[in-house]
Design an enzyme around this catalytic site. Structure first.
Site, PDB file in Angstrom:
ATOM      1  N   LYS A  22       0.842  -1.208   0.000  1.00 23.22           N
ATOM      2  CA  LYS A  22       0.000   0.000   0.000  1.00 23.22           C
ATOM      3  C   LYS A  22       0.872   1.251   0.000  1.00 23.22           C
ATOM      4  CE  LYS A  22      -1.575   1.588   4.084  1.00 23.22           C
ATOM      5  NZ  LYS A  22      -1.152   2.989   4.265  1.00 23.22           N
ATOM      6  N   ASN A  23       1.885   1.270   0.857  1.00 21.96           N
ATOM      7  CA  ASN A  23       2.692   2.494   0.989  1.00 21.96           C
ATOM      8  C   ASN A  23       3.600   2.750  -0.217  1.00 21.96           C
ATOM      9  OD1 ASN A  23       1.517   3.037   3.400  1.00 21.96           O
ATOM     10  ND2 ASN A  23       3.325   2.654   4.669  1.00 21.96           N
ATOM     11  N   ARG A  93      -4.025  10.687   5.348  1.00 20.46           N
ATOM     12  CA  ARG A  93      -2.951  11.680   5.366  1.00 20.46           C
ATOM     13  C   ARG A  93      -2.074  11.631   4.105  1.00 20.46           C
ATOM     14  NH1 ARG A  93      -0.567  14.294   8.876  1.00 20.46           N
ATOM     15  NH2 ARG A  93       1.382  13.756   7.883  1.00 20.46           N
ATOM     16  N   CYS A 117      -3.959  12.765  13.410  1.00 19.36           N
ATOM     17  CA  CYS A 117      -4.394  11.387  13.230  1.00 19.36           C
ATOM     18  C   CYS A 117      -4.121  10.651  14.520  1.00 19.36           C
ATOM     19  CB  CYS A 117      -3.692  10.734  12.048  1.00 19.36           C
ATOM     20  SG  CYS A 117      -2.050  10.206  12.429  1.00 19.36           S
ATOM     21  N   ARG A 122       1.731  14.573  13.449  1.00 22.38           N
ATOM     22  CA  ARG A 122       2.179  14.351  12.069  1.00 22.38           C
ATOM     23  C   ARG A 122       2.048  15.595  11.180  1.00 22.38           C
ATOM     24  NH1 ARG A 122       0.057   8.532  10.149  1.00 22.38           N
ATOM     25  NH2 ARG A 122       1.930   8.438   8.918  1.00 22.38           N
ATOM     26  N   PRO A 123       2.835  16.619  11.458  1.00 19.50           N
ATOM     27  CA  PRO A 123       2.766  17.826  10.629  1.00 19.50           C
ATOM     28  C   PRO A 123       3.345  17.594   9.228  1.00 19.50           C
ATOM     29  CG  PRO A 123       4.539  17.985  12.237  1.00 19.50           C
ATOM     30  CD  PRO A 123       3.835  16.687  12.506  1.00 19.50           C
ATOM     31  N   VAL A 124       3.133  18.589   8.336  1.00 18.32           N
ATOM     32  CA  VAL A 124       3.713  18.499   6.985  1.00 18.32           C
ATOM     33  C   VAL A 124       4.661  19.675   6.752  1.00 18.32           C
ATOM     34  CG1 VAL A 124       1.871  17.127   5.947  1.00 18.32           C
ATOM     35  CG2 VAL A 124       1.657  19.613   5.971  1.00 18.32           C
ATOM     36  N   ASP A 125       5.168  20.251   7.849  1.00 22.66           N
ATOM     37  CA  ASP A 125       6.019  21.451   7.735  1.00 22.66           C
ATOM     38  C   ASP A 125       7.256  21.209   6.863  1.00 22.66           C
ATOM     39  OD1 ASP A 125       6.599  19.722   9.989  1.00 22.66           O
ATOM     40  OD2 ASP A 125       8.184  21.117  10.529  1.00 22.66           O
ATOM     41  N   ASP A 313       5.876   0.645  11.736  1.00 26.09           N
ATOM     42  CA  ASP A 313       4.635  -0.010  11.309  1.00 26.09           C
ATOM     43  C   ASP A 313       4.566  -1.477  11.738  1.00 26.09           C
ATOM     44  OD1 ASP A 313       3.790   2.344  10.194  1.00 26.09           O
ATOM     45  OD2 ASP A 313       4.071   1.742   8.109  1.00 26.09           O
ATOM     46  N   LEU A 335       9.431   7.213  16.513  1.00 27.97           N
ATOM     47  CA  LEU A 335       8.939   8.035  15.392  1.00 27.97           C
ATOM     48  C   LEU A 335       7.657   8.793  15.693  1.00 27.97           C
ATOM     49  CD1 LEU A 335      10.891   5.951  13.843  1.00 27.97           C
ATOM     50  CD2 LEU A 335       9.748   6.873  11.876  1.00 27.97           C
ATOM     51  N   ARG A 405      -8.213  -0.523   5.552  1.00 29.57           N
ATOM     52  CA  ARG A 405      -7.424   0.495   4.859  1.00 29.57           C
ATOM     53  C   ARG A 405      -6.175  -0.116   4.225  1.00 29.57           C
ATOM     54  NH1 ARG A 405      -5.286   4.698   8.527  1.00 29.57           N
ATOM     55  NH2 ARG A 405      -4.084   4.910   6.623  1.00 29.57           N
TER      56      ARG A 405
HETATM   57  C1  UD1 Z   1       5.054   7.031   6.293  1.00 25.75           C
HETATM   58  C2  UD1 Z   1       4.209   5.787   6.145  1.00 25.75           C
HETATM   59  C3  UD1 Z   1       3.756   5.277   7.516  1.00 25.75           C
HETATM   60  C4  UD1 Z   1       4.977   5.065   8.418  1.00 25.75           C
HETATM   61  C5  UD1 Z   1       5.854   6.315   8.449  1.00 25.75           C
HETATM   62  C6  UD1 Z   1       7.162   6.095   9.187  1.00 25.75           C
HETATM   63  C7  UD1 Z   1       3.133   6.111   4.010  1.00 25.75           C
HETATM   64  C8  UD1 Z   1       1.892   6.407   3.252  1.00 25.75           C
HETATM   65  N1  UD1 Z   1       3.049   6.118   5.333  1.00 25.75           N
HETATM   66  O1  UD1 Z   1       4.247   8.039   6.902  1.00 25.75           O
HETATM   67  O2  UD1 Z   1       3.064   4.046   7.335  1.00 25.75           O
HETATM   68  O3  UD1 Z   1       4.544   4.789   9.728  1.00 25.75           O
HETATM   69  O4  UD1 Z   1       6.190   6.740   7.109  1.00 25.75           O
HETATM   70  O5  UD1 Z   1       7.864   5.050   8.620  1.00 25.75           O
HETATM   71  O6  UD1 Z   1       4.158   5.807   3.429  1.00 25.75           O
HETATM   72  N2  UD1 Z   1       7.260  14.871  10.449  1.00 25.75           N
HETATM   73  C9  UD1 Z   1       7.354  16.220  10.745  1.00 25.75           C
HETATM   74  N3  UD1 Z   1       7.161  17.128   9.735  1.00 25.75           N
HETATM   75  C10 UD1 Z   1       6.873  16.741   8.456  1.00 25.75           C
HETATM   76  C11 UD1 Z   1       6.791  15.369   8.161  1.00 25.75           C
HETATM   77  C12 UD1 Z   1       6.998  14.451   9.175  1.00 25.75           C
HETATM   78  O7  UD1 Z   1       7.611  16.599  11.883  1.00 25.75           O
HETATM   79  O8  UD1 Z   1       6.714  17.627   7.593  1.00 25.75           O
HETATM   80  C13 UD1 Z   1       7.524  13.874  11.516  1.00 25.75           C
HETATM   81  C14 UD1 Z   1       6.311  12.982  11.801  1.00 25.75           C
HETATM   82  O9  UD1 Z   1       5.418  13.590  12.719  1.00 25.75           O
HETATM   83  C15 UD1 Z   1       6.996  11.740  12.376  1.00 25.75           C
HETATM   84  C16 UD1 Z   1       8.292  11.662  11.548  1.00 25.75           C
HETATM   85  O10 UD1 Z   1       8.497  12.959  11.025  1.00 25.75           O
HETATM   86  O11 UD1 Z   1       7.340  11.954  13.720  1.00 25.75           O
HETATM   87  C17 UD1 Z   1       8.275  10.669  10.424  1.00 25.75           C
HETATM   88  O12 UD1 Z   1       7.093  10.841   9.675  1.00 25.75           O
HETATM   89  P1  UD1 Z   1       7.000  10.528   8.127  1.00 25.75           P
HETATM   90  O13 UD1 Z   1       8.143   9.671   7.700  1.00 25.75           O
HETATM   91  O14 UD1 Z   1       6.771  11.787   7.381  1.00 25.75           O
HETATM   92  O15 UD1 Z   1       5.673   9.652   8.067  1.00 25.75           O
HETATM   93  P2  UD1 Z   1       4.688   9.560   6.857  1.00 25.75           P
HETATM   94  O16 UD1 Z   1       5.445   9.806   5.589  1.00 25.75           O
HETATM   95  O17 UD1 Z   1       3.470  10.363   7.129  1.00 25.75           O
END
Ligand code: UD1
Length: 428
Positions: A22-23, A93, A117, A122-125, A313, A335, A405
């Protein structure tokens, strides 16, 4: 709404096929936005998150045909809308993955903020900071990311403060059509990121450092790509979950369609616990793996980290497994700050778990007893299924839409291994 009913205590045996990841599929679906020709993707798992992502692309104007249960043909030449709406994004997300490709192709887009979530903020900054460094102007208004780059995105040096999987994928896709070279430092090495890069490279894009934490992409200066038909890699987390089903019931099981190098962190832990694992592989790296019964199951320690470390995961599933190992296992989640929602439910089944911040201690071996439990997120839910397989009596697992999912044909796969599992309808 459906729930799962499992009567525990049945030994498992037999073989199953592992589905596509899926990922890995989600970023590849998003990548179709970069293609001028229809893009065929095979080995796509038939799960709810994929359907949601397909809806998101259709909402943008893409034309998508399901050629088969696991094959899709994506034609994004008709995309005429660049707004990813809240109603779809809030369900998943990973919808944020359209941000990079939409912006690099159309030079503007609006993508709803995904919001919180269950497993943390889980920000996207980091996605936004990287796109800004590539010349995007970004505003946040009424819950939407408004992004524009009137003259297209420009190559830049991006240094991620922290490793982010979807962040790496978004910026790789943004860089694909950008002007000039983008270097991503501290990029993710997850197999899903590697496959995305490989397909872009097969389409003629110059990419250096694939599979390392420093990736350089020379953009196509705005020209759309011709993506070649691709098969999604096997789902290492699904495979890990079924290995845990074999392990928690101490049963021999065989999995087809896995890639050995993707499974190392998981198999090394299972070997530490006491299981033997054998592989036989074909020329294409695709393997069959066998988990053999353990004489004794010993406690273990886990610290989650980015690939090639132990995947977050798989943390919940190994916590379930720890309840059946002799001694105290220590599980450290690094994480996500709130990824222990399964602990309360495992305790309801009889698990002996104590918590201290981001560390859980699980003492076993403990008999588990079937009861009603509630799924809270995708992987936490699979930990409840695993526990129910070994619990005495009947467990009813509610809110299984979380499982739907990400796990294709979960009940039929477990049933074919000998589990007593049924999907039932909740009473109104
Ligand atoms: C992806 C996977 C999810 C997995 C995760 C970690 C997909 C669709 N999902 O999620 O199954 O659990 O990787 O292996 O592939 N963070 C920030 N700012 C950002 C982005 C991330 O602070 O802009 C933080 C997150 O809160 C978290 C860490 O970085 O603590 C890692 O998150 P991230 O690798 O981005 O997870 P996803 O890509 O959402």
């Amino acid at each position: 709404m459906d729930y799962l009913q499992i009567v525990g205590g049945k030994p498992l045996h037999g073989e199953i096929n592992i589905s596509g990841a899926k990922n890995a599929s989600l970023p590849l679906l998003a990548m179709s936005l970069l293609s001028k020709t229809p893009f065929k993707l095979t080995n796509v798992p038939h799960v709810a998150d994929i359907n949601t992502f397909i809806k998101l692309l259709e909402n943008l104007g893409a034309s998508i045909s399901r050629l088969d249960k696991n094959e899709v043909l994506l034609d994004t030449s008709s995309v005429n809308n660049t707004k990813a709406v809240y109603d779809i994004v809030r369900k998943m997300r990973a919808s944020i993955l359209v941000l990079g490709p939409l912006l690099s192709r159309f030079h503007h887009c609006e993508v709803s903020l995904p919001g919180g979530c269950a497993i943390g903020a889980r920000p996207v900054d980091m996605h936004l900071k990287a796109l800004s460094a590539m010349g995007a102007e970004i505003d946040i208004k009424s819950g939407y990311i408004l992004a524009k780059a009137p003259h297209g995105l420009k190559g830049a040096v991006i240094v991620f403060d922290k490793k982010t999987v979807t962040g790496s994928e978004n910026i790789i896709m943004a860089a694909a059509l950008a002007h000039g070279k983008t270097k991503i430092v501290n990029a993710c090495k997850e197999p899903e990121v590697v496959q995305l890069c490989q397909i872009l490279s097969d389409a003629g894009l110059e990419i250096e450092g694939i599979g390392t934490d420093e990736i350089s992409i020379t953009g196509s200066e705005g020209s759309l790509l011709s993506l070649k038909e691709s098969a999604v890699i096997p789902d290492r987390i699904e495979a890990g979950t079924y290995l845990c089903a074999g392990a928690i019931t101490n049963s021999p099981i065989t999995l087809h369609n896995v890639i050995e190098s993707h499974m190392e962190a998981i198999t090394v832990k299972l070997q530490e616990i006491g299981f033997d694992i054998n592989y036989s592989c074909d020329d294409d790296r695709v393997c069959t793996m066998k988990l053999l019964k353990a004489k004794n199951m010993k406690a273990f320690n886990i610290t989650t980290s980015e690939f090639p470390g132990f995947p977050t995961d798989m943390q919940a599933q190994f916590m379930a497994l720890a309840t059946q190992c002799e001694g105290t296992s220590v599980i450290r989640e690094t994480l996500f700050e709130n990824r222990f929602m399964h602990v309360n439910e495992l305790q309801r089944l009889g698990a002996n778990i104590s918590m201290n911040g981001n560390v859980a201690q699980v003492t076993g071996k403990t008999p588990l007893f079937g009861t009603d439990v509630m799924a809270t997120d995708l992987r936490a839910s699979s930990a409840l299924v695993l526990s129910a397989l070994v619990a005495k009596g009947t467990s009813d697992i509610h809110r299984i839409y979380h499982l739907d999912r990400g796990y294709e044909d979960l009940e039929s796969k477990l049933r074919s291994l000998g589990a007593d599992i049924k999907r039932l309808k909740e009473q109104a």
